[in-house]
Enzyme design. Sequence first.
Site, short mmCIF file in Angstrom:
data_model
loop_
_atom_site.label_atom_id
_atom_site.label_comp_id
_atom_site.label_asym_id
_atom_site.label_seq_id
_atom_site.Cartn_x
_atom_site.Cartn_y
_atom_site.Cartn_z
N SER A 135 0.84 -1.20 0.00
CA SER A 135 0.00 0.00 0.00
C SER A 135 0.87 1.24 0.00
O SER A 135 2.06 1.20 0.36
CB SER A 135 -0.88 0.00 1.26
OG SER A 135 -1.56 1.23 1.41
N TYR A 148 -2.21 -0.66 10.14
CA TYR A 148 -2.22 -0.88 8.69
C TYR A 148 -0.86 -0.55 8.08
O TYR A 148 -0.33 -1.32 7.27
CB TYR A 148 -3.32 -0.02 8.07
CG TYR A 148 -3.67 -0.38 6.65
CD1 TYR A 148 -4.54 -1.43 6.38
CD2 TYR A 148 -3.14 0.34 5.57
CE1 TYR A 148 -4.87 -1.76 5.07
CE2 TYR A 148 -3.47 0.02 4.27
CZ TYR A 148 -4.34 -1.03 4.02
OH TYR A 148 -4.65 -1.35 2.71
#
Length: 283
Positions: A135, A148
Amino acid sequence: MDVTGKVVLITGAARGIGAEVARQLAARGARLALVGLEKAQLEEVARQTGGKAWEADVTDWDVLERVTNEIAEHFGGIDVVIANAGIAATGFVRSMDPKAFERVVEVNLLGVWRTVRTALPHLIKSRGYCLVVSSLAAIVHIPGNAAYSAAKAGCEAFADSLRAEVRHLGVDVGTAYFSWISTDMVNSADEHPVFGKLRQGMPGLAGKKYPVRNVGKAVVRGVEKRAKAVHVPGWVGALKYFRAFTPMVVDRQAVDEVADADRQMAASDTSGLVGPGGRAASR
């Protein structure tokens, strides 16, 4: 790689990025093994794409190993693995639900490791390709996103090491970096009373959401090229060259908003996993 007739295993295939990648690969003639939770949703994607669904939690080693072997037996091998399954949670480190934080790391990082490890013998046989979904969060570490970011940074590091380990075996490894994509996960986070305002208030391109179809197109191109990296949007790739400066930028821009958001979260009980995928992973 011509994906026509190739066997592609996709985790997190019930919705969002996984489902869109499945649809676009199916249009190119790939044979799809769809792995994930949310059985009814997963089977609907299988119906749309002509693939076959396997319900499995990527954090369950025994189930994942059994499913991976079943896929290889059913299709006669595995040519491509897209380790995509992932969840997100809202919360600041000092006040968020510890179980939610650890579940994000377990699914997003350990789930990738378990997916790759169980599928790797089959990829070695086919001299195939593995795409690990990381990501933009691996590059830019924003407040409220610690779990995350940590997991996705781990995915990036894992893929880098893996790439060097298996190149001599004929297996190529890529890493995917996506910004905010219009999926159920991101859209659900936008509905959060605290974090929705933080994310949507990010300046310029940093706060923009991109259509999931863009990711599908980029991933298909990445698989066909056996690419080392896939970026959506393209500027994410350029940002990697300036990553040493991103903590300073985040620190300067976060001062005012974070203090108030932190107080709100500490006084409330609204941290936890977000979206349908988060609910499925928390069962």
